[in-house]
Design an enzyme around this catalytic site. Structure first.
Site, PDB file in Angstrom:
ATOM      1  N   GLY A 290      72.273  26.281  58.169  1.00 24.78           N
ATOM      2  CA  GLY A 290      73.026  26.915  57.095  1.00 24.78           C
ATOM      3  C   GLY A 290      73.007  26.065  55.838  1.00 24.78           C
ATOM      4  O   GLY A 290      72.354  25.019  55.766  1.00 24.78           O
TER       5      GLY A 290
ATOM      6  N   GLY B 257      72.109  19.934  56.399  1.00 22.06           N
ATOM      7  CA  GLY B 257      71.275  18.769  56.639  1.00 22.06           C
ATOM      8  C   GLY B 257      69.883  19.131  57.117  1.00 22.06           C
ATOM      9  O   GLY B 257      69.123  18.261  57.538  1.00 22.06           O
TER      10      GLY B 257
ATOM     11  N   ALA C 284      57.247  23.084  47.634  1.00 17.23           N
ATOM     12  CA  ALA C 284      58.516  23.628  47.155  1.00 17.23           C
ATOM     13  C   ALA C 284      58.310  25.087  46.778  1.00 17.23           C
ATOM     14  O   ALA C 284      57.547  25.394  45.855  1.00 17.23           O
ATOM     15  CB  ALA C 284      59.016  22.826  45.956  1.00 17.23           C
ATOM     16  N   THR C 285      58.976  25.982  47.474  1.00 21.56           N
ATOM     17  CA  THR C 285      58.791  27.419  47.230  1.00 21.56           C
ATOM     18  C   THR C 285      59.793  27.974  46.234  1.00 21.56           C
ATOM     19  O   THR C 285      59.756  29.161  45.919  1.00 21.56           O
ATOM     20  CB  THR C 285      58.926  28.202  48.551  1.00 21.56           C
ATOM     21  OG1 THR C 285      60.231  27.946  49.101  1.00 21.56           O
ATOM     22  CG2 THR C 285      57.863  27.778  49.543  1.00 21.56           C
TER      23      THR C 285
ATOM     24  N   HIS D 195      66.500  16.324  46.017  1.00 22.14           N
ATOM     25  CA  HIS D 195      65.395  16.387  46.967  1.00 22.14           C
ATOM     26  C   HIS D 195      64.274  15.420  46.572  1.00 22.14           C
ATOM     27  O   HIS D 195      63.716  14.724  47.418  1.00 22.14           O
ATOM     28  CB  HIS D 195      64.851  17.815  47.047  1.00 22.14           C
ATOM     29  CG  HIS D 195      65.683  18.721  47.904  1.00 22.14           C
ATOM     30  ND1 HIS D 195      65.272  19.135  49.141  1.00 22.14           N
ATOM     31  CD2 HIS D 195      66.896  19.276  47.708  1.00 22.14           C
ATOM     32  CE1 HIS D 195      66.198  19.925  49.676  1.00 22.14           C
ATOM     33  NE2 HIS D 195      67.195  20.030  48.814  1.00 22.14           N
TER      34      HIS D 195
ATOM     35  N   ARG E  75      64.872  11.766  47.371  1.00 20.66           N
ATOM     36  CA  ARG E  75      64.821  11.416  48.783  1.00 20.66           C
ATOM     37  C   ARG E  75      63.394  11.251  49.301  1.00 20.66           C
ATOM     38  O   ARG E  75      63.177  10.589  50.316  1.00 20.66           O
ATOM     39  CB  ARG E  75      65.501  12.511  49.626  1.00 20.66           C
ATOM     40  CG  ARG E  75      66.998  12.469  49.670  1.00 20.66           C
ATOM     41  CD  ARG E  75      67.504  13.162  50.911  1.00 20.66           C
ATOM     42  NE  ARG E  75      66.904  14.469  51.132  1.00 20.66           N
ATOM     43  CZ  ARG E  75      67.561  15.631  51.074  1.00 20.66           C
ATOM     44  NH1 ARG E  75      68.843  15.634  50.751  1.00 20.66           N
ATOM     45  NH2 ARG E  75      66.966  16.768  51.321  1.00 20.66           N
TER      46      ARG E  75
END
Length: 400
Positions: free
Chosen positions: A229, A233, A252-253, A270, A273
């Site tokens: 969800g 994570g 990446a879409t 993102h 990371r």
């Protein structure tokens, strides 16, 4: 060459003294670990930690035959207790080579952080690499033949393992054992699951490893689906699964959303990371990427945004277009993606949202998206060896 793990924990050990965290609370009995120290053939000791003589005795070993003690930690390493009769511990300068009277050849490996690593070749030709906590080789490691055994901080520095793989220093026959284990990961099943995804394993204190004896390490899955969800994570789990591998292509879409600062902030998190060696491409055209069998691993994040683009393309939000052939066109798009995933030779980790357990959407278009996402997830899961569900940051294996 025999390698005895006198300790496998972080410099302060596990559990950390006085730490109230859940991981430390569970690190009891066989899950407890003393600071990492390694004894090679009873003659070479890598890192001298408190209670080393007692740790050796528990492992059925003795330090009486040790001819050299080498330190890897910088000055803030664990406190030293030098047992009587043991040689004074030293830290070799980077690049220096020595050969012990026992026939062991040792080379000091420069790191990208404080500390020193050691490349050791035994009298029998067996070769191992030992790195301190938080350490990775500086620059591109020397290749040559692959190591038989690598002992390193897999959890803290998975990029070190990726760097070694890229240089050919870690190959299919290399035994990768995680050491310097801290409270970052709950001990037990979760630790072994996470290490297995990196092609590594953990052993308890006191185990003796024999170089050349290949262990039973779980085979790495080629295709993985990570469901979860919002803010569960799931993306972090997907990134972890590939962090120890070189040259990953992050797909990446979501595309670009100019003028949306909240979306830009999400994308920025993102990007920060991701390991520096990863490349990123923004596209929803996944089938050509999957067809490149000799390409590096793919991380696709995420399929729900791919579905949004596909539904836009077939006019799924308009009832007339949907019932006039849009539903069939979308089904073809999903089937095509599933078939491409079935045929690909690449390692793939795909991320998708799990929305079927939430509130029923108020609008017909919302319900349509929910239903189609469920069908997409099922079609992709059918082609994956491993399927994971992430709930509240906890990974639940559904398959594999």
């Amino acid at each position: 060459m025999d390698v005895t793990l006198l300790g496998t924990g972080a410099p302060t050990g596990l559990p950390r003294p006085g730490c109230p965290c859940a991981a430390c609370a569970r690190a009891l009995g066989g899950q407890a670990r003393t600071a990492t120290a390694v004894l090679l053939d009873g003659v070479l000791l890598l890192d001298l930690t408190p209670g080393a003589a007692m740790s050796a005795a528990r492992a059925g070993q003795s330090l009486q035959g040790v001819r050299q003690v080498l330190l890897t930690h910088p000055h803030d390493g664990p406190p030293r207790e030098i047992p009587a009769g043991l040689p004074a511990p030293v830290r070799m300068p980077d690049g220096r080579d020595i050969t012990l009277i026992t026939g062991h050849r040792v080379r000091a490996v420069a790191l990208d952080s404080p500390g020193t690593g050691y490349d050791v070749t035994g009298p029998d030709g067996g070769r191992l690499l030992y790195l301190p906590p938080g350490g990775a080789p500086a620059g591109v490691p020397e290749s040559g033949r692959a190591y038989d055994l690598c002992l390193l901080d897999v959890i803290g520095r998975p990029d070190a393992l990726a760097r070694l793989r890229a240089a050919g220093a870690v190959g299919w026959s290399t035994d990768v054992v995680a050491v310097h284990l801290d409270h970052d990961v709950p001990p037990g099943a979760e630790l072994h699951r996470r290490l297995g995804a990196a092609g590594a394993r953990a052993e308890p204190d006191g185990v003796t490893l024999v170089l050349g004896a290949l262990p039973d390490v779980p085979e790495l899955p080629r295709r993985t689906l990570v469901l979860g969800g919002a803010r569960s994570g799931k993306s972090l789990e997907a990134e972890r699964r590939l962090a120890a591998f070189p040259g990953v292509l992050y797909v990446a879409t979501g595309g670009r959303r100019d003028g949306d600062p909240e979306w830009a902030a999400r994308v920025g998190i993102h990007r920060e990371r991701r390991p520096a060696g990863w490349r990123t491409v923004e596209t929803c055209d996944l089938e050509p990427l999957l067809a490149e069998d000799d390409g590096p691993p793919l991380l696709i994040d995420c399929l729900s945004l791919w579905l949004t683009d596909a539904m836009d393309t077939v006019g799924a939000w308009d009832d007339a277009a949907w019932y006039g052939g849009g539903d069939g066109a979308l089904a073809d798009r999903i089937s095509g993606l599933a078939e491409a995933l079935r045929e690909t030779g690449r390692t793939v980790v795909a991320v998708s949202n799990e929305v079927g357990s939430g509130i029923v959407p108020e609008t017909a278009s919302g319900r349509r998206f929910r239903d189609e996402l469920g069908r997409l997830n099922a079609a992709v899961a059918a082609e994956c060896e491993t399927v994971l569900l992430v709930v509240a940051g906890t990974v639940l294996p559904l398959r594999g």
